[in-house]
Design a protein around this motif. Structure first.
Motif, mmCIF file in Angstrom:
data_model
loop_
_atom_site.group_PDB
_atom_site.id
_atom_site.type_symbol
_atom_site.label_atom_id
_atom_site.label_comp_id
_atom_site.label_asym_id
_atom_site.label_seq_id
_atom_site.Cartn_x
_atom_site.Cartn_y
_atom_site.Cartn_z
ATOM 1 N N VAL A 10 0.851 -1.193 0.000
ATOM 2 C CA VAL A 10 0.000 0.000 0.000
ATOM 3 C C VAL A 10 0.885 1.240 0.000
ATOM 4 C CG1 VAL A 10 -1.822 1.266 1.221
ATOM 5 C CG2 VAL A 10 -1.755 -1.210 1.337
ATOM 6 N N GLY A 11 0.581 2.160 -0.896
ATOM 7 C CA GLY A 11 1.275 3.444 -0.887
ATOM 8 C C GLY A 11 0.734 4.273 0.261
ATOM 9 N N LEU A 12 1.392 4.233 1.412
ATOM 10 C CA LEU A 12 0.951 5.019 2.581
ATOM 11 C C LEU A 12 1.490 6.433 2.435
ATOM 12 C CD1 LEU A 12 1.355 2.836 5.821
ATOM 13 C CD2 LEU A 12 -0.757 3.495 4.677
ATOM 14 N N SER A 13 0.604 7.385 2.252
ATOM 15 C CA SER A 13 1.045 8.761 1.975
ATOM 16 C C SER A 13 1.092 9.604 3.231
ATOM 17 C CB SER A 13 0.082 9.409 0.984
ATOM 18 O OG SER A 13 -1.202 9.543 1.598
ATOM 19 N N TYR A 30 -5.468 -9.958 3.509
ATOM 20 C CA TYR A 30 -4.240 -9.796 2.718
ATOM 21 C C TYR A 30 -3.038 -9.627 3.640
ATOM 22 C CZ TYR A 30 -6.970 -8.832 -1.557
ATOM 23 O OH TYR A 30 -7.807 -8.907 -2.632
ATOM 24 N N GLU A 31 -1.868 -9.967 3.133
ATOM 25 C CA GLU A 31 -0.623 -9.611 3.820
ATOM 26 C C GLU A 31 -0.243 -8.215 3.324
ATOM 27 O OE1 GLU A 31 4.103 -10.620 3.750
ATOM 28 O OE2 GLU A 31 2.760 -12.014 2.733
ATOM 29 N N VAL A 32 -0.264 -7.250 4.223
ATOM 30 C CA VAL A 32 -0.130 -5.839 3.818
ATOM 31 C C VAL A 32 1.222 -5.266 4.242
ATOM 32 C CG1 VAL A 32 -1.153 -3.525 4.011
ATOM 33 C CG2 VAL A 32 -2.643 -5.546 4.033
ATOM 34 N N ILE A 33 1.877 -4.587 3.305
ATOM 35 C CA ILE A 33 3.116 -3.855 3.597
ATOM 36 C C ILE A 33 2.866 -2.385 3.263
ATOM 37 C CG2 ILE A 33 5.547 -3.529 2.931
ATOM 38 C CD1 ILE A 33 5.558 -6.506 2.061
ATOM 39 N N GLY A 34 3.248 -1.486 4.189
ATOM 40 C CA GLY A 34 3.098 -0.049 3.934
ATOM 41 C C GLY A 34 4.392 0.521 3.378
ATOM 42 N N LEU A 35 4.284 1.274 2.290
ATOM 43 C CA LEU A 35 5.477 1.857 1.670
ATOM 44 C C LEU A 35 5.230 3.355 1.459
ATOM 45 C CD1 LEU A 35 8.174 0.646 0.671
ATOM 46 C CD2 LEU A 35 7.158 0.361 -1.578
ATOM 47 N N PHE A 36 6.102 4.176 2.019
ATOM 48 C CA PHE A 36 5.975 5.634 1.857
ATOM 49 C C PHE A 36 6.904 6.093 0.738
ATOM 50 C CE2 PHE A 36 7.472 9.971 2.705
ATOM 51 C CZ PHE A 36 6.266 10.651 2.807
ATOM 52 N N ASP A 111 4.023 2.876 -11.956
ATOM 53 C CA ASP A 111 5.143 2.411 -12.767
ATOM 54 C C ASP A 111 6.339 2.127 -11.849
ATOM 55 O OD1 ASP A 111 6.927 1.728 -14.700
ATOM 56 O OD2 ASP A 111 7.089 3.689 -15.616
ATOM 57 N N ILE A 112 7.025 3.181 -11.404
ATOM 58 C CA ILE A 112 8.223 2.970 -10.586
ATOM 59 C C ILE A 112 7.860 2.323 -9.238
ATOM 60 C CG2 ILE A 112 10.097 4.168 -9.403
ATOM 61 C CD1 ILE A 112 9.920 6.219 -11.735
ATOM 62 N N PHE A 113 6.820 2.856 -8.605
ATOM 63 C CA PHE A 113 6.379 2.311 -7.313
ATOM 64 C C PHE A 113 5.886 0.872 -7.477
ATOM 65 C CE2 PHE A 113 2.945 1.704 -4.147
ATOM 66 C CZ PHE A 113 3.675 1.883 -2.986
ATOM 67 N N LEU A 114 5.146 0.639 -8.545
ATOM 68 C CA LEU A 114 4.643 -0.715 -8.835
ATOM 69 C C LEU A 114 5.811 -1.696 -9.006
ATOM 70 C CD1 LEU A 114 2.335 -2.683 -9.641
ATOM 71 C CD2 LEU A 114 2.416 -1.735 -11.925
ATOM 72 N N MET A 118 6.765 -4.998 -6.802
ATOM 73 C CA MET A 118 6.952 -6.334 -7.380
ATOM 74 C C MET A 118 8.274 -6.962 -6.880
ATOM 75 S SD MET A 118 4.247 -6.998 -9.045
ATOM 76 C CE MET A 118 3.013 -5.881 -8.383
ATOM 77 N N LYS A 119 9.263 -6.085 -6.616
ATOM 78 C CA LYS A 119 10.527 -6.602 -6.057
ATOM 79 C C LYS A 119 10.309 -7.159 -4.648
ATOM 80 C CE LYS A 119 13.940 -3.925 -8.628
ATOM 81 N NZ LYS A 119 14.500 -2.594 -8.705
ATOM 82 N N LEU A 120 9.285 -6.635 -3.986
ATOM 83 C CA LEU A 120 8.929 -7.154 -2.651
ATOM 84 C C LEU A 120 7.974 -8.344 -2.780
ATOM 85 C CD1 LEU A 120 8.318 -3.727 -0.834
ATOM 86 C CD2 LEU A 120 10.289 -5.240 -0.555
ATOM 87 N N LYS A 121 7.898 -8.877 -3.988
ATOM 88 C CA LYS A 121 7.057 -10.048 -4.303
ATOM 89 C C LYS A 121 5.571 -9.806 -4.018
ATOM 90 C CE LYS A 121 10.653 -13.556 -4.059
ATOM 91 N NZ LYS A 121 11.677 -12.599 -4.397
ATOM 92 N N ALA A 122 5.138 -8.569 -4.311
ATOM 93 C CA ALA A 122 3.721 -8.234 -4.102
ATOM 94 C C ALA A 122 2.868 -8.793 -5.239
ATOM 95 C CB ALA A 122 3.552 -6.725 -4.034
ATOM 96 N N ASP A 123 1.643 -9.166 -4.900
ATOM 97 C CA ASP A 123 0.675 -9.565 -5.928
ATOM 98 C C ASP A 123 -0.050 -8.340 -6.468
ATOM 99 O OD1 ASP A 123 0.696 -12.625 -5.747
ATOM 100 O OD2 ASP A 123 0.509 -12.021 -3.645
ATOM 101 N N PHE A 124 -0.208 -7.323 -5.595
ATOM 102 C CA PHE A 124 -0.934 -6.103 -5.969
ATOM 103 C C PHE A 124 -0.291 -4.887 -5.312
ATOM 104 C CE2 PHE A 124 -4.205 -9.478 -5.753
ATOM 105 C CZ PHE A 124 -4.719 -9.399 -7.045
ATOM 106 N N VAL A 125 -0.604 -3.705 -5.875
ATOM 107 C CA VAL A 125 -0.360 -2.450 -5.156
ATOM 108 C C VAL A 125 -1.722 -1.818 -4.888
ATOM 109 C CG1 VAL A 125 1.937 -1.943 -6.065
ATOM 110 C CG2 VAL A 125 -0.061 -1.093 -7.273
ATOM 111 N N ALA A 126 -1.808 -1.063 -3.798
ATOM 112 C CA ALA A 126 -3.077 -0.406 -3.462
ATOM 113 C C ALA A 126 -2.825 1.051 -3.125
ATOM 114 C CB ALA A 126 -3.735 -1.115 -2.278
ATOM 115 N N THR A 127 -3.800 1.893 -3.452
ATOM 116 C CA THR A 127 -3.731 3.322 -3.121
ATOM 117 C C THR A 127 -5.060 3.746 -2.501
ATOM 118 O OG1 THR A 127 -4.578 3.977 -5.288
ATOM 119 C CG2 THR A 127 -2.177 3.823 -5.064
ATOM 120 N N GLY A 128 -5.058 4.945 -1.947
ATOM 121 C CA GLY A 128 -6.286 5.472 -1.345
ATOM 122 C C GLY A 128 -7.104 6.307 -2.304
ATOM 123 N N HIS A 129 -7.128 5.922 -3.579
ATOM 124 C CA HIS A 129 -7.913 6.670 -4.570
ATOM 125 C C HIS A 129 -9.411 6.343 -4.460
ATOM 126 C CE1 HIS A 129 -4.064 7.231 -6.894
ATOM 127 N NE2 HIS A 129 -4.622 8.415 -7.012
#
Length: 404
Positions: A10-13, A30-36, A111-114, A118-129
Motif C-alpha cells: 500500500v502506498g501510505l502517503s 491480505y498480507e499488507v506492507i506499507g510503503l511511503f 510504474d516505478i512504485f509498482l 513487485m521486487k517485494l514479491k507483491a501480488d498487488f499495489v493499493a492506493t487510497g484513490h
C-alpha cells in the motif's frame, strides 16, 4: 485465503485515505506492507518553512504501527524530478498546462512504485484513490474496467485515466466504494493519527507549494504585454459548428477550425497592461493579471510564450474562452479499454471531461489519421493544451488523451 495470502503493498502517503485502505486490506486477509514514497526533498524549490514529507512520513509510520503492518520508505525523488518536475517546467515553458497528478499516477505510483512493490514479491499495489475496478471476460480474456468512485464528490477516476490494462491488473482501490465521511469514521474508530488530517493540497507529493513560486525556480520573470481581444473579433467567425451536417461528415478543415485553438497576433486587440512572464499563466485564469478599470473581469484566452504575450478577453462569455472541440494527436491517445479503441474513420458518442471534478459533458469522438477530434454538444470553458481529456461510458473511464 489464509493458506495462500496475497501480498499487497500500500502506498501510505500519511493521509487518511491510504491509512484506511491499508486497514481494509488487512481485514480482508491480505498480507499488507506499507510503503511511503519520498518524492521530493529539494529544499530550494519548496519556498516554504514547512517540510511536509517529514510529517507525512512520520504519520504513515505511526499508522503502520497502529495497524501492525511492516513499513518502509522508498526514495523516488530522482525519478520524480526527471519524469514529473522537469516535464512540468518544459510544458509551462512551451505555454502548455500539464496535469502533474495524472502524470504522477502513470509515471510514479503505477510504474516505478509498482516495480518496487513487485521486487517485494507483491501480488498487488493499493492506493487510497476514490475509484473502483472490476473486470469483464470475453473469449476467455479478462479486461479490467476503471470505474468512478462511489463518492461522486471525491471521484478520482480522472486522475487515473492514463492507466493501462497491465497496471489495472495489479491495482487495488480499497476505499472506492465508500464515502469520504465513512473513511474518516473508520479512521476515528481505529484512533488513527490521520483521522482528522486535512486532505493534502498542492502538487502530487511535493506538498504545500504554490505553482507560480514553484515555476519561478527555473522560469525567469520576463516583462511582456497583456492584449485584450474584443469579443467581436473576426477570429471567432468560423468557430461554430456548421448547421445541418452531422459531425462524422465534417471535413478536416471544419474539424481543425472547431477543435484547434485560435491563433492570435498582437494587433488583434489593444494592449491593456504588462505581466511578468507568459509561462506563468494558463487559459481561463483571471487572477494575477492586475489590470484594473475593465468593468467585467479579464480572463486569459491564450498565451504566446515565444513572443511573451498574454491574450485576454473580457467577461466569462467571451468567445475566446469557450470552445466546442479539442484535438488529441494520434500518439497521445490512450485507451484504458483497448477493446473499445476507435479505428481511423470511426466515431463514437461518450461523456467527457477536461478537468478533475468537472461535470461530464456529451461529446462526439471522431478518429482520423492525424488523431482524435472531440466535439462537445455544448461549449467548454478554458480548454488548455497539455491538459487531459477523459471520456466515459456511464461511470467507466474508457480512454483519455493529452490536448494539443
Amino acid at each position: 485465503m489464509h493458506q495462500d495470502k496475497k501480498r499487497v503493498v500500500v502506498g501510505l502517503s500519511g493521509g487518511v485515505d491510504s491509512s484506511v485502505a491499508a486497514y481494509l486490506l488487512k481485514e480482508k486477509g491480505y498480507e499488507v506492507i506499507g510503503l511511503f514514497m519520498k518524492n521530493w526533498h529539494d529544499e530550494s524549490v519548496t519556498i516554504s518553512n514547512e517540510c511536509p514529507w517529514v510529517e507525512d512520513s512520520t504519520d504513515a509510520m505511526l499508522v503502520a504501527q497502529n495497524l501492525g503492518i511492516p513499513f518502509q520508505a522508498i526514495d523516488l525523488s530522482e525519478e520524480y524530478r526527471i519524469r514529473i518536475v522537469d516535464y512540468m517546467f518544459s510544458e509551462y515553458k512551451a505555454g502548455r498546462t500539464p496535469n502533474p497528478d495524472i502524470l504522477c499516477n502513470r509515471e510514479i505510483k503505477f510504474d516505478i512504485f509498482l516495480k518496487a512493490a513487485m521486487k517485494l514479491k507483491a501480488d498487488f499495489v493499493a492506493t487510497g484513490h476514490y475509484c473502483q475496478k472490476d473486470q469483464v471476460e470475453s473469449d476467455g480474456k479478462i479486461t479490467y474496467r476503471l470505474l468512478a468512485g462511489a463518492d461522486a464528490n471525491k471521484d478520482q477516476s480522472y486522475f487515473l485515466c492514463q492507466l493501462n490494462q497491465e497496471q489495472l491488473a495489479k491495482a487495488l482501490f480499497p476505499i472506492g466504494h465508500l464515502q469520504k465521511s465513512e473513511v474518516r469514521e473508520i479512521a476515528r474508530r481505529l484512533d488513527l493519527i490521520t483521522a482528522d488530517k486535512k486532505d493534502s493540497q498542492g502538487l502530487c507529493f511535493i506538498g504545500k507549494v504554490r505553482l507560480p513560486e514553484f515555476l519561478q525556480q527555473q522560469l525567469q520573470p520576463i516583462k511582456g504585454k497583456i492584449v485584450a481581444v474584443p469579443a467581436s473579433s473576426p477570429i471567432y467567425i468560423n468557430k461554430g459548428i456548421p448547421a445541418g451536417i452531422s459531425p462524422e461528415d465534417f471535413d478536416q478543415e471544419v474539424l481543425r477550425e472547431i477543435c484547434l485553438p485560435a491563433t492570435y497576433k498582437e494587433n488583434d486587440g489593444e494592449i491593456v497592461g504588462t505581466h511578468n512572464g507568459a509561462h506563468y499563466f494558463t487559459i481561463g485564469q483571471r487572477k494575477g493579471l492586475n489590470v484594473g478599470g475593465t468593468g467585467k473581469p479579464l480572463f486569459v484566452i491564450a498565451t504566446d510564450t515565444r513572443e511573451n504575450i498574454i491574450y485576454t478577453g473580457l467577461g466569462e462569455e467571451h468567445p475566446g474562452l469557450l470552445r466546442l472541440g479539442l484535438f488529441v494527436k494520434s500518439e497521445d491517445i490512450h485507451w484504458v479499454r483497448p477493446d473499445k479503441a476507435l479505428s481511423i474513420g470511426e466515431t463514437a458518442r461518450y461523456m467527457a471531461r477536461i478537468r478533475y471534478r468537472q461535470p461530464l459533458s456529451r461529446a462526439t469522438l471522431i478518429r482520423k489519421e492525424e488523431g482524435l477530434y472531440v466535439l462537445f454538444d455544448k461549449p467548454q470553458r478554458g480548454i488548455a493544451a497539455g491538459q487531459f481529456v477523459a471520456w466515459y461510458e456511464g461511470n467507466e473511464a474508457i480512454g483519455s488523451g493529452t490536448i494539443s
